[in-house]
Design a protein around this motif. Sequence first.
Motif, PDB file in Angstrom:
ATOM      1  N   ALA A 167       0.830  -1.204   0.000  1.00  0.00           N
ATOM      2  CA  ALA A 167       0.000   0.000   0.000  1.00  0.00           C
ATOM      3  C   ALA A 167       0.863   1.252   0.000  1.00  0.00           C
ATOM      4  CB  ALA A 167      -0.927  -0.006   1.218  1.00  0.00           C
ATOM      5  N   ALA A 168       1.958   1.237   0.743  1.00  0.00           N
ATOM      6  CA  ALA A 168       2.855   2.390   0.764  1.00  0.00           C
ATOM      7  C   ALA A 168       3.531   2.574  -0.589  1.00  0.00           C
ATOM      8  CB  ALA A 168       3.904   2.214   1.863  1.00  0.00           C
ATOM      9  N   MET A 169       3.933   1.479  -1.226  1.00  0.00           N
ATOM     10  CA  MET A 169       4.523   1.573  -2.567  1.00  0.00           C
ATOM     11  C   MET A 169       3.526   2.171  -3.553  1.00  0.00           C
ATOM     12  SD  MET A 169       6.521  -2.075  -2.841  1.00  0.00           S
ATOM     13  CE  MET A 169       8.086  -2.375  -1.998  1.00  0.00           C
ATOM     14  N   GLN A 170       2.276   1.728  -3.456  1.00  0.00           N
ATOM     15  CA  GLN A 170       1.233   2.262  -4.322  1.00  0.00           C
ATOM     16  C   GLN A 170       1.044   3.756  -4.070  1.00  0.00           C
ATOM     17  OE1 GLN A 170      -0.975   0.505  -6.718  1.00  0.00           O
ATOM     18  NE2 GLN A 170      -1.146   2.667  -7.243  1.00  0.00           N
ATOM     19  N   ALA A 171       1.067   4.145  -2.800  1.00  0.00           N
ATOM     20  CA  ALA A 171       0.863   5.559  -2.455  1.00  0.00           C
ATOM     21  C   ALA A 171       1.992   6.432  -2.988  1.00  0.00           C
ATOM     22  CB  ALA A 171       0.745   5.706  -0.939  1.00  0.00           C
ATOM     23  N   VAL A 172       3.222   5.942  -2.918  1.00  0.00           N
ATOM     24  CA  VAL A 172       4.350   6.705  -3.456  1.00  0.00           C
ATOM     25  C   VAL A 172       4.183   6.878  -4.966  1.00  0.00           C
ATOM     26  CG1 VAL A 172       6.841   6.720  -3.856  1.00  0.00           C
ATOM     27  CG2 VAL A 172       5.939   6.034  -1.625  1.00  0.00           C
ATOM     28  N   GLY A 173       3.804   5.809  -5.639  1.00  0.00           N
ATOM     29  CA  GLY A 173       3.559   5.917  -7.072  1.00  0.00           C
ATOM     30  C   GLY A 173       2.446   6.905  -7.385  1.00  0.00           C
ATOM     31  N   ASP A 174       1.365   6.836  -6.618  1.00  0.00           N
ATOM     32  CA  ASP A 174       0.245   7.754  -6.828  1.00  0.00           C
ATOM     33  C   ASP A 174       0.681   9.206  -6.658  1.00  0.00           C
ATOM     34  OD1 ASP A 174      -1.396   5.588  -7.268  1.00  0.00           O
ATOM     35  OD2 ASP A 174      -2.325   5.629  -5.277  1.00  0.00           O
ATOM     36  N   ASP A 175       1.521   9.450  -5.655  1.00  0.00           N
ATOM     37  CA  ASP A 175       2.014  10.814  -5.436  1.00  0.00           C
ATOM     38  C   ASP A 175       2.728  11.358  -6.670  1.00  0.00           C
ATOM     39  OD1 ASP A 175       1.098  10.807  -2.843  1.00  0.00           O
ATOM     40  OD2 ASP A 175       3.068  10.448  -1.924  1.00  0.00           O
ATOM     41  N   LEU A 176       3.408  10.461  -7.368  1.00  0.00           N
ATOM     42  CA  LEU A 176       4.241  10.870  -8.504  1.00  0.00           C
ATOM     43  C   LEU A 176       3.568  10.595  -9.845  1.00  0.00           C
ATOM     44  CD1 LEU A 176       7.597   9.553  -7.040  1.00  0.00           C
ATOM     45  CD2 LEU A 176       6.863  11.935  -7.182  1.00  0.00           C
ATOM     46  N   GLY A 177       2.296  10.183  -9.791  1.00  0.00           N
ATOM     47  CA  GLY A 177       1.544   9.956 -11.027  1.00  0.00           C
ATOM     48  C   GLY A 177       2.076   8.819 -11.861  1.00  0.00           C
ATOM     49  N   ALA A 178       2.498   7.738 -11.182  1.00  0.00           N
ATOM     50  CA  ALA A 178       3.136   6.623 -11.887  1.00  0.00           C
ATOM     51  C   ALA A 178       2.741   5.307 -11.229  1.00  0.00           C
ATOM     52  CB  ALA A 178       4.649   6.794 -11.849  1.00  0.00           C
ATOM     53  N   PRO A 179       2.975   4.174 -11.910  1.00  0.00           N
ATOM     54  CA  PRO A 179       2.803   2.866 -11.255  1.00  0.00           C
ATOM     55  C   PRO A 179       3.680   2.781 -10.017  1.00  0.00           C
ATOM     56  CG  PRO A 179       3.011   2.593 -13.626  1.00  0.00           C
ATOM     57  CD  PRO A 179       3.333   4.036 -13.341  1.00  0.00           C
ATOM     58  N   PRO A 180       3.380   1.858  -9.100  1.00  0.00           N
ATOM     59  CA  PRO A 180       4.019   1.855  -7.778  1.00  0.00           C
ATOM     60  C   PRO A 180       5.535   1.976  -7.762  1.00  0.00           C
ATOM     61  CG  PRO A 180       2.230   0.288  -7.805  1.00  0.00           C
ATOM     62  CD  PRO A 180       2.338   0.822  -9.205  1.00  0.00           C
ATOM     63  N   LEU A 181       6.253   1.214  -8.567  1.00  0.00           N
ATOM     64  CA  LEU A 181       7.716   1.230  -8.502  1.00  0.00           C
ATOM     65  C   LEU A 181       8.365   1.975  -9.663  1.00  0.00           C
ATOM     66  CD1 LEU A 181       8.429  -2.441  -7.333  1.00  0.00           C
ATOM     67  CD2 LEU A 181       8.404  -0.369  -5.954  1.00  0.00           C
TER      68      LEU A 181
END
Length: 221
Positions: free
Chosen positions: A41-55
């Motif tokens: 979930a945290a990986m997904q959230a970081v991706g969402d912040d940057l407008g990208a897939p999780p990693l």
Amino acid sequence: MTTRDDTMVWFDFGGVLSPPLAELFAAYETKTGISPAALQAAMQAVGDDLGAPPLAPIELAQITEREWGARLREHLAAADPGLDLTRARLETFGEQWFDGITVNTAIAAALRGLKAHGLRVGVLSNNVVEWERFWRPIIEPAGPLDAVVDSCLVGARKPDPQIFAIAEKTAGVAADQCILIDDLEQNVRAARQSGWRAIHFRTNAQASSELSRLTGVAAVL
């Protein structure tokens, strides 16, 4: 006895040459106390912040491991303020993630077998600049590689069609001479759409059987 063959077999690293991803997440929970669900979930959230897939941001070297880890820490703490993060070295994530991880011996043996029969072999991986010094030693038992295409070094990641074109150019072969073994269905589908043959890795026996069928080289498990 070796034979000449223009086939290029590309192995994914995470989940194919390494243990399954579920095992890697479970091992990380043992090391840190962070559950797979919370970490994902945290990986997904970081991706969402940057407008990208999780990693994608770290696998394309758009941010550093340290920045990515700091963002993970922020999201983990926000999602569960009571979560103990003292054991997690998130800002140097790769070192802890790969600690104690060993190669998938069956797939390493299959890779060596292909090489012994004159086929060319390589790794086609979505990976991270700062993690290379940890994952490269893990795959050493697989033996010499003819090519490595790493997302963070070429600026494209699976399932982007661009990375398959880069891999073809790197190996000097046509699309129909390439075989991908990958544990993610979306990457397998993208490879096939690019004209490659591809195997959706689920188990060692299944993948080795399909690889034998495509290459004519008997599986070694």
